[in-house]
Write a protein that holds these residues in place. Structure first.
Motif, PDB file in Angstrom:
ATOM      1  N   LEU B  26       0.879  -0.699   0.039  1.00 14.25           N
ATOM      2  CA  LEU B  26      -0.020  -0.178  -0.003  1.00 14.25           C
ATOM      3  C   LEU B  26       1.043   1.075   0.256  1.00 14.25           C
ATOM      4  O   LEU B  26       0.695   2.385  -0.757  1.00 14.25           O
ATOM      5  N   LEU B  29       2.223   1.490  -3.486  1.00 15.38           N
ATOM      6  CA  LEU B  29       1.370   2.410  -3.990  1.00 15.38           C
ATOM      7  C   LEU B  29       1.346   3.342  -4.246  1.00 15.38           C
ATOM      8  O   LEU B  29       1.240   4.508  -5.301  1.00 15.38           O
ATOM      9  N   VAL B  30       0.905   4.291  -2.817  1.00 14.93           N
ATOM     10  CA  VAL B  30       0.599   5.694  -2.479  1.00 14.93           C
ATOM     11  C   VAL B  30       2.104   6.303  -3.303  1.00 14.93           C
ATOM     12  O   VAL B  30       2.119   7.012  -3.624  1.00 14.93           O
ATOM     13  N   GLY B  72       3.093   1.489  -8.729  1.00 11.49           N
ATOM     14  CA  GLY B  72       2.480   2.642  -8.331  1.00 11.49           C
ATOM     15  C   GLY B  72       2.931   4.164  -9.683  1.00 11.49           C
ATOM     16  O   GLY B  72       2.020   5.043  -9.766  1.00 11.49           O
ATOM     17  N   LEU B 372      -4.752  -5.111  -4.934  1.00  9.80           N
ATOM     18  CA  LEU B 372      -4.577  -4.185  -4.571  1.00  9.80           C
ATOM     19  C   LEU B 372      -4.498  -2.494  -5.139  1.00  9.80           C
ATOM     20  O   LEU B 372      -5.332  -1.798  -5.496  1.00  9.80           O
ATOM     21  N   LEU B 376      -7.698   0.008  -5.745  1.00  4.17           N
ATOM     22  CA  LEU B 376      -6.347   1.471  -5.431  1.00  4.17           C
ATOM     23  C   LEU B 376      -6.271   2.604  -6.291  1.00  4.17           C
ATOM     24  O   LEU B 376      -6.784   3.536  -6.178  1.00  4.17           O
ATOM     25  N   GLY B 379      -9.075   4.103  -6.895  1.00  3.18           N
ATOM     26  CA  GLY B 379      -9.233   5.504  -5.823  1.00  3.18           C
ATOM     27  C   GLY B 379      -8.885   6.714  -6.102  1.00  3.18           C
ATOM     28  O   GLY B 379      -9.106   7.470  -6.093  1.00  3.18           O
ATOM     29  N   ILE B 380      -7.313   6.586  -6.473  1.00  3.99           N
ATOM     30  CA  ILE B 380      -6.353   7.242  -6.771  1.00  3.99           C
ATOM     31  C   ILE B 380      -6.441   8.116  -7.760  1.00  3.99           C
ATOM     32  O   ILE B 380      -6.831   9.552  -7.877  1.00  3.99           O
TER      33      ILE B 380
END
Lengths: 145, 501
Positions: B26, B29-30, B72, B372, B376, B379-380
């Protein structure tokens, strides 16, 4: 196809860069100068090729390069130079708030309150991410150092 | 050897360790998706943090970040034309046009699937074939490294299409800029003007932040100022999963990209950029009829499978030989040493539990990254698109400036990013591609060192580049790559002449 005037100016700039690299490398020891002195003439030759190609397209249109067109970008570039200059004196948070707020308002964003809120919010969030979470030692104001 | 795989898998799947791995994914990814942040900066900060952690927690976290940050980076590359990490430089060529044509979700989905498959394949290679592959890469000497750099640059020529001259100019300019700093052979400082900042060359991360981050922001600002904001052009995310037909169409490209990424990954110093260019170039040659650069799914699948394959591949020389494959895997070296372990052939013999834990963690992290990433990434994307373009530009300026500063904790790094931001912006205006500049700057020192060392070995004879079989093969492939645009142009001319007749 790119504007011939732009290509011609580009060829001149690249030619000058090549000549500058070659001239400076001349003062270096043989082994250190070997690679750059081979590359610089190559760049010069390619720049000449580009310039000749641009001149052959002369008269096929091509707008004049207007500096006024780039005003907002130049404004942000100047802001960033100022940001780097004052960062170690006014501290990360104050400098960052000023950078974001000035960028937004200077470019033409009209909502002042929103601009200020975004500036404060983003400066704090980015500080939290880098300064707190990733433990990057971001600069403090001069009086707190 | 295989006896260690199952216990290692069970160790990775222990609930607490698995949770740490998921947190790492996570986080990766961010940080990968945020322009200005990347895996190297994050790992540099995290490595000292892992000192107090049990080894399994530490390596699960680091592996998760390393795997996911690479993937990411493709999210902002596809949605904003800003590569979150250098590994996504090529993804934006087709990913961004796909997003602009309303297929943002599909581009993200293809990127995820390609990354996961690429990551899994290279993780399997890491697990089963690491020693053999490492021995192969170890046989590279100076002529092979020189030829490898030539091969890497020849892919740029292959990618150039009708812009051969401008691509060549950018390559030579990049090679020239790469000579800034201390000469690798003589130790003499060149073009540094006594500024310590440039002794080790132009700092790579601020340069990338400027070239790709700030230059894109300048473009956004210019558009906003002309009341030509692209807000109305924001694409819908749409469906993320490709249909079965498209999936099977992409599969060969994904597999080849994964193999290229794995092989390049295990060659120390070869780097991710070379892998993504080679994979992309292969896709262009495999599908010459497709208009690459305009939103072709193959143009997303090829680099994304290659870049994630590099991640586990780069761990092969580190774990088997103690030689880091790139800067990020070099940080792993530090993490291993913090835990009292010595990377190299002895690691698998003396600490097989830890060694196999790491390689199996790469496999699991890539599997976890799939769902994920899909969840995500979407979402991002939504969060990114809800933001006003101009507000986002201002925030990205701050992120880029902070990211550049954090590399050396010095404002001069912000100025380096700014300089390359302006250069990138002007390059865009003049139809000069930015990515070959980066490739040339990275390959420059390898090429220079390989060239000079080879000539020392051969006492000045250039024959050394042709007498080594590996070097010869690479030079032949490089020649083929270089001739591709000429061949294409000749083919076009012949077709035009035929049509005229």
């Amino acid at each position: 196809m790119a504007n011939w005037k732009q290509d011609f100016v580009l060829s001149l700039v690249l030619g000058l860069i090549a000549i500058a690299f070659y001239a400076v490398a001349q003062n270096y020891p043989h082994d250190a100068a070997l690679f750059p002195t081979h590359l610089a003439p190559l760049l010069l030759a390619l720049a000449v090729w580009l310039g000749i190609g641009a001149l052959q397209r002369r008269g096929t249109g091509g707008e004049n390069i207007r500096l006024a067109h780039y005003k907002p970008v130049i404004f942000v570039v100047v802001l960033l130079v100022g940001y780097a200059a004052v960062l170690n004196y006014v501290g990360y948070i104050a400098a960052s708030i000023a950078l974001v707020a000035a960028s937004l308002l200077g470019i033409g964003y009209t909502r002042r309150k929103t601009a200020l809120s975004v500036a404060v919010g983003s400066a704090l969030v980015v500080y939290g991410l880098f300064g707190v979470l990733l433990e990057v030692p971001l600069p403090l104001p001069y009086f707190m150092q | 050897m295989d006896a260690h795989i199952l216990p290692s898998l069970l160790a990775v799947l222990t609930p607490d360790v698995f949770l740490v791995l998921v947190l790492g994914v996570l986080l990766g990814l961010v940080v990968g998706a945020i322009p200005g942040l990347n895996d190297t900066i994050t790992l540099a900060v995290l490595v000292p943090v892992t000192f107090s952690m049990p080894p399994n927690y530490a390596f699960a976290l680091l592996v998760g970040v390393y795997c996911a940050a690479c993937y990411g980076g493709s999210i902002p590359a596809i949605l904003l034309k800003i590569p979150g990490t250098a590994s996504s430089v090529v993804t934006l060529n087709d990913g961004y046009p796909m997003a602009m044509s309303g297929r943002a979700g599909l581009a993200l989905g293809i990127s995820t699937i390609s990354s996961v498959i690429g990551g899994i394949i290279s993780a399997l290679v890491l697990i089963f074939f690491a020693p053999k592959l490492a021995v192969y890469a170890l046989s590279f000497g100076p002529p092979e490294y020189f030829s490898l750099a030539i091969l890497g640059l020849s892919t740029v020529a292959g990618m150039s299409g009708k812009k051969v001259l401008k691509n060549l100019i950018v390559c030579v300019l990049g090679l020239l800029i790469s000579t800034i700093g201390v000469s690798p052979q003589t130790g003499f400082a060149r073009f540094t003007f006594d500024m310590p900042l440039f002794y080790e060359g132009i700092p790579l991360v601020p340069m990338l932040i400027g070239l790709f981050g700030l230059s894109s922001v300048f473009h956004m600002i210019e558009q906003f100022a002309q009341k030509n904001s692209q807000e109305h052009q924001i694409p819908t995310i749409g469906r993320t999963m490709p249909g079965m037909k498209l999936f099977f169409e992409l599969m060969p490209i994904i597999l080849v990209g994964s193999i290229i990424g794995t092989i390049i990954g295990i060659i120390p110093g070869a780097g991710m950029l070379m892998a993504i260019y080679m994979a992309y170039d292969f896709a262009r040659m495999r599908y010459p009829h497709l208009p690459f650069g305009t939103g072709v799914p193959q143009g997303v699948a090829a680099p994304e499978s290659a870049n994630n394959a590099v991640v586990a591949g780069s761990m092969v020389p580190l774990l088997a030989l103690g030689v880091p494959g790139n800067s990020t895997s070099a940080l792993f070296l530090g993490a291993l040493m913090i835990q009292g372990l010595r990377p190299g052939p002895a690691l698998f013999r003396e600490h097989p539990d830890t060694a196999f834990f790491i390689v199996v963690a790469f496999l699991v992290a890539n599997i976890v990254m799939g769902p994920l990433g899909l969840m995500l990434g979407r979402g991002i994307a939504k969060v990114i698109f809800k933001l006003s373009q101009i507000i986002m530009a201002a925030v990205i300026i701050l992120l880029c400036a902070t990211g550049a500063y954090s590399v050396g904790n010095d404002p001069s790094y912000v100025l380096v990013a700014l300089l390359f931001g302006v250069i990138g912006y002007l390059m865009n205006k003049n139809d000069l591609p930015q990515a070959p500049l980066v490739l040339a700057m990275i390959l420059g020192p390898m090429m220079e060192t390989g060239f000079e060392q080879s000539l020392v070995l051969s006492r000045g004879s250039y024959a050394i580049f042709f007498t080594s079989p590996i070097s010869l093969v690479m030079l032949i492939v490089a020649t083929i790559f270089s001739l591709v645009p000429l061949y294409s142009r000749l083919k076009e001319k012949l077709a035009a002449r035929k049509a005229a007749i």
